[in-house]
Design an enzyme around this catalytic site. Structure first.
Site, PDB file in Angstrom:
ATOM      1  N   GLN A  17       1.009  -1.113  -0.091  1.00  0.00           N
ATOM      2  CA  GLN A  17      -0.063  -0.102   0.014  1.00  0.00           C
ATOM      3  C   GLN A  17       0.918   1.209  -0.131  1.00  0.00           C
ATOM      4  OE1 GLN A  17      -3.296   2.323   2.673  1.00  0.00           O
ATOM      5  NE2 GLN A  17      -3.109   0.308   3.275  1.00  0.00           N
ATOM      6  N   LYS A 136      10.865  -5.281   9.274  1.00  0.00           N
ATOM      7  CA  LYS A 136       9.789  -5.020   8.073  1.00  0.00           C
ATOM      8  C   LYS A 136       8.534  -4.506   8.808  1.00  0.00           C
ATOM      9  CE  LYS A 136      10.432  -9.132   5.432  1.00  0.00           C
ATOM     10  NZ  LYS A 136      10.087 -10.438   4.996  1.00  0.00           N
ATOM     11  N   VAL A 137       7.877  -3.848   8.299  1.00  0.00           N
ATOM     12  CA  VAL A 137       6.778  -2.698   8.807  1.00  0.00           C
ATOM     13  C   VAL A 137       5.612  -2.803   8.037  1.00  0.00           C
ATOM     14  CG1 VAL A 137       6.121  -0.555   9.798  1.00  0.00           C
ATOM     15  CG2 VAL A 137       8.371  -1.362  10.236  1.00  0.00           C
ATOM     16  N   TYR A 138       4.517  -2.945   8.779  1.00  0.00           N
ATOM     17  CA  TYR A 138       3.174  -2.705   7.993  1.00  0.00           C
ATOM     18  C   TYR A 138       2.428  -1.583   9.072  1.00  0.00           C
ATOM     19  CZ  TYR A 138       3.622  -7.242   5.418  1.00  0.00           C
ATOM     20  OH  TYR A 138       3.729  -8.130   4.595  1.00  0.00           O
ATOM     21  N   GLU A 139       1.207  -1.349   8.223  1.00  0.00           N
ATOM     22  CA  GLU A 139       0.457  -0.005   8.753  1.00  0.00           C
ATOM     23  C   GLU A 139       0.560   0.147  10.501  1.00  0.00           C
ATOM     24  OE1 GLU A 139      -1.393   2.395   7.069  1.00  0.00           O
ATOM     25  OE2 GLU A 139      -1.728   3.069   9.131  1.00  0.00           O
ATOM     26  N   ASP A 168       0.545   3.808   6.083  1.00  0.00           N
ATOM     27  CA  ASP A 168       1.016   3.386   4.742  1.00  0.00           C
ATOM     28  C   ASP A 168       0.551   4.539   3.566  1.00  0.00           C
ATOM     29  OD1 ASP A 168       1.661   0.987   4.904  1.00  0.00           O
ATOM     30  OD2 ASP A 168       0.046  -0.157   4.793  1.00  0.00           O
ATOM     31  N   GLY A 247      -8.145  20.853  19.852  1.00  0.00           N
ATOM     32  CA  GLY A 247      -7.580  21.958  19.590  1.00  0.00           C
ATOM     33  C   GLY A 247      -8.294  22.914  20.702  1.00  0.00           C
ATOM     34  N   GLY A 248      -8.157  24.187  20.452  1.00  0.00           N
ATOM     35  CA  GLY A 248      -8.590  25.118  21.292  1.00  0.00           C
ATOM     36  C   GLY A 248     -10.327  25.330  21.371  1.00  0.00           C
TER      37      GLY A 248
HETATM   38  N1  CAO Z   1      11.872 -10.450  -9.150  1.00  0.00           N
HETATM   39  C1  CAO Z   1      12.786 -10.892  -8.242  1.00  0.00           C
HETATM   40  N2  CAO Z   1      12.525 -10.773  -7.121  1.00  0.00           N
HETATM   41  C2  CAO Z   1      11.874  -9.748  -6.505  1.00  0.00           C
HETATM   42  C3  CAO Z   1      11.102  -9.079  -7.332  1.00  0.00           C
HETATM   43  C4  CAO Z   1      11.106  -9.066  -8.867  1.00  0.00           C
HETATM   44  N3  CAO Z   1      10.333  -8.568  -9.747  1.00  0.00           N
HETATM   45  N4  CAO Z   1      10.329  -8.062  -6.589  1.00  0.00           N
HETATM   46  C5  CAO Z   1      10.570  -8.585  -5.251  1.00  0.00           C
HETATM   47  N5  CAO Z   1      11.535  -9.357  -5.370  1.00  0.00           N
HETATM   48  C6  CAO Z   1      12.081  -9.904  -4.203  1.00  0.00           C
HETATM   49  C7  CAO Z   1      12.970  -9.085  -3.220  1.00  0.00           C
HETATM   50  O1  CAO Z   1      14.206  -8.724  -3.796  1.00  0.00           O
HETATM   51  C8  CAO Z   1      12.963  -9.730  -2.029  1.00  0.00           C
HETATM   52  O2  CAO Z   1      13.917 -10.701  -1.963  1.00  0.00           O
HETATM   53  P1  CAO Z   1      14.980 -10.820  -0.852  1.00  0.00           P
HETATM   54  O3  CAO Z   1      14.277 -11.229   0.201  1.00  0.00           O
HETATM   55  O4  CAO Z   1      15.631 -12.206  -1.438  1.00  0.00           O
HETATM   56  O5  CAO Z   1      15.998  -9.994  -0.850  1.00  0.00           O
HETATM   57  C9  CAO Z   1      11.585 -10.461  -2.012  1.00  0.00           C
HETATM   58  O6  CAO Z   1      11.100 -10.448  -3.132  1.00  0.00           O
HETATM   59  C10 CAO Z   1      10.836 -10.005  -1.079  1.00  0.00           C
HETATM   60  O7  CAO Z   1      10.510  -8.563  -0.708  1.00  0.00           O
HETATM   61  P2  CAO Z   1       9.988  -7.761   0.603  1.00  0.00           P
HETATM   62  O8  CAO Z   1      11.187  -8.269   1.675  1.00  0.00           O
HETATM   63  O9  CAO Z   1      10.048  -6.606   0.532  1.00  0.00           O
HETATM   64  O10 CAO Z   1       8.706  -8.448   0.751  1.00  0.00           O
HETATM   65  P3  CAO Z   1       7.856  -9.231   2.102  1.00  0.00           P
HETATM   66  O11 CAO Z   1       6.629  -9.709   1.600  1.00  0.00           O
HETATM   67  O12 CAO Z   1       8.858 -10.007   2.808  1.00  0.00           O
HETATM   68  O13 CAO Z   1       7.634  -7.853   3.047  1.00  0.00           O
HETATM   69  C11 CAO Z   1       6.805  -5.647   3.648  1.00  0.00           C
HETATM   70  C12 CAO Z   1       6.741  -6.963   2.979  1.00  0.00           C
HETATM   71  C13 CAO Z   1       5.969  -4.728   3.214  1.00  0.00           C
HETATM   72  C14 CAO Z   1       6.923  -6.106   5.210  1.00  0.00           C
HETATM   73  C15 CAO Z   1       8.111  -5.090   3.390  1.00  0.00           C
HETATM   74  O14 CAO Z   1       8.538  -4.889   1.977  1.00  0.00           O
HETATM   75  C16 CAO Z   1       8.657  -3.779   4.106  1.00  0.00           C
HETATM   76  O15 CAO Z   1       8.835  -3.761   5.227  1.00  0.00           O
HETATM   77  N6  CAO Z   1       8.646  -2.903   3.305  1.00  0.00           N
HETATM   78  C17 CAO Z   1       8.954  -1.489   3.839  1.00  0.00           C
HETATM   79  C18 CAO Z   1       8.000  -0.827   4.481  1.00  0.00           C
HETATM   80  C19 CAO Z   1       6.672  -0.557   3.973  1.00  0.00           C
HETATM   81  O16 CAO Z   1       6.591  -0.315   3.031  1.00  0.00           O
HETATM   82  N7  CAO Z   1       5.469  -1.253   4.570  1.00  0.00           N
HETATM   83  C20 CAO Z   1       4.088  -0.960   3.957  1.00  0.00           C
HETATM   84  C21 CAO Z   1       3.717  -2.198   3.634  1.00  0.00           C
HETATM   85  S1  CAO Z   1       2.094  -1.857   3.343  1.00  0.00           S
HETATM   86  O17 CAO Z   1       2.135  -0.912   2.541  1.00  0.00           O
END
Ligand code: CAO
Length: 415
Positions: A17, A136-139, A168, A247-248
């Site tokens: 997102q 890693k972080v979600y909303e 997000d 607020g005020g």
């Molecule tokens: N081809 C090949 N590999 C790909 C690819 C592609 N087109 N697109 C993504 N990948 C791979 C990445 O390289 C990564 O590989 P490695 O772990 O081996 O380096 C893998 O896919 C997974 O990517 P990720 O770690 O970002 O995804 P996740 O599902 O494990 O985590 C999330 C998701 C959201 C927790 C994480 O991306 C994150 O913390 N992002 C930053 C904060 C953020 O934006 N959070 C909001 C999420 S909701 O909007």
């Protein structure tokens, strides 16, 4: 008509997102947004919370309008070459991978600069540099770490997260501003730069008034507009303030006619000081306009609970819309608690393009939120989200690949 960001090419490496919100906005302002996804899978949200089997979810479609989708396996050596060609052609790379993922793919900031020194690399991460930078972080994690959850909810209950996606979508907005600012600076310097929007920082920015209150609390030990005043107790940190306006101008959510069965039969009522006499008249408490316990904002603060209870006796005799009509006549600030159903059906929001009906080849018609930012010289036309890899051939051809090369890359699993 031209668009504000015509000619700007965005290499969109975002998913879920936060990042997609940002690139969708840039697309609405006219940028060519090329979303890179993994073949066969794509953005994980395509299949999350599906309401129709095998059809891109609303989660995906509502965050990826006006984009093109290409599939590239960026871990495949030939796929990497395609990505390099895209980096050379684009102005901005936007990503919200987990920390380090772009580096692990081989696309460090240094490598990207070698390929294209004008490239702006914009990232959403959960945290900025510090103890949590690798997380890693979600909303909701961002809401909790950014100060929103500890200050949301009622005093006698646990911390609460809000439905507004401030972690997000809020951070996506921050990132979009960072990107256009960097594009502007590039017109002077000719150089790209890195843009970072950390979700914790974005949420904290939106909770700025609560850090204000923390310091007021530390100085004075109390805050008179909070519901804890005068009978409750304050601790060391800003407490949860229920529905207090912060607020005020004190405000609260009050029941309206039908509240027993309709969970949204409520109104937000603000006892704005300049219209206090009118409020007293409307609710039939004319004597409060001059009574020393009620006549001034300072005098009213210890009595806010009683005041809102009295106003509620009046609002409960009206529907939220009847109350709005009457109160607006007297310039008394108030707002109905609108359900998503009511918002979806509101004709004025359709008229301004804030709610838009979109047609999709496999899903059919659905509603989405259009561009909330209206530019008079760059109107937004919301176009459906792309199917997975819908534009791979088109974009590859623009990069100079022949049909034979495209088909060989496909066979090799690179695209
Ligand atoms: N081809 C090949 N590999 C790909 C690819 C592609 N087109 N697109 C993504 N990948 C791979 C990445 O390289 C990564 O590989 P490695 O772990 O081996 O380096 C893998 O896919 C997974 O990517 P990720 O770690 O970002 O995804 P996740 O599902 O494990 O985590 C999330 C998701 C959201 C927790 C994480 O991306 C994150 O913390 N992002 C930053 C904060 C953020 O934006 N959070 C909001 C999420 S909701 O909007």
């Amino acid at each position: 008509m031209s668009k504000a960001l015509d000619g700007v090419r965005i290499l969109d490496f975002t998913h879920v997102q936060s990042g997609p919100t940002c690139t969708q906005l840039l697309a609405w302002f006219g940028a060519d947004v090329i979303k890179v996804e993994r073949a066969g899978a794509g953005d994980i949200t395509r299949e999350q919370l599906r309401d129709i089997p095998d059809v891109d979810s609303l989660y995906f479609t509502m965050l990826n309008h006006n984009k093109r989708s290409v599939t590239i396996d960026t871990k495949n050596p030939e796929g990497k070459q395609v990505l390099e060609a895209l980096i050379q052609k684009c102005d901005v790379l936007v990503e919200n991978f987990a920390p380090g993922a772009l580096d692990r793919m081989g696309f460090t900031w240094e490598r990207i600069q070698e390929l294209n020194p004008r490239m702006i690399v914009a990232s959403v991460k959960g945290f900025g540099p510090g103890p949590y930078e690798d997380c890693k972080v979600y909303e909701n994690v961002a809401q909790c770490a950014g100060g929103a959850a500890s200050t949301t909810g009622f005093d006698d209950g646990p911390p609460v997260v809000t439905g507004a996606q401030i972690g997000d979508s809020g951070t996506g907005l921050h990132l979009a501003l960072g990107i256009v600012t960097a594009l502007f600076q590039r017109t002077q310097t000719g150089r790209g730069q890195r843009v970072l929007a950390a979700m914790q920082d974005g949420v904290l920015n939106l909770c700025r008034v609560k850090l204000r209150d923390q310091q007021r609390l530390e100085r004075n030990g109390t805050m008179k507009e909070y519901p804890q005043y005068p009978n409750g107790t304050f601790g060391e940190a800003v407490p949860r303030a229920g529905n207090a306006s912060g607020g005020g101008q004190p405000g609260w959510i009050l029941k309206c006619k039908g509240w027993e069965t309709d969970p949204n039969a409520y109104i937000y009522f603000i006892t704005q000081a300049p219209v206090w006499a009118k409020i007293c008249n409307v609710i039939g408490k004319e004597e409060w306009a001059t009574h020393p316990d009620y006549a001034t904002p300072a005098a009213r603060l210890p009595h806010l609970k009683d005041i809102f209870a009295e106003i509620e006796r009046w609002t409960m005799t009206k529907t939220k819309f009847e109350a709005m009509q009457i109160l607006n006549k007297y310039d008394i600030p108030c707002g109905p608690i609108l359900s998503m159903k009511e918002i979806a059906e509101e004709p004025s929001l359709r008229k301004t393009g804030t709610i838009v009906e979109v047609d999709h080849p496999t899903r059919g018609k659905y509603l989405t939120v259009g561009n909330p930012i209206k530019l008079s010289d760059s109107p937004t036309e919301v176009k459906r989200s792309p199917l997975l890899g819908e534009h791979t051939d088109e974009v590859m051809a623009e990069l100079g690949y022949s049909p034979e090369q495209i088909s060989a890359l496909r066979t090799a699993g690179a695209i």
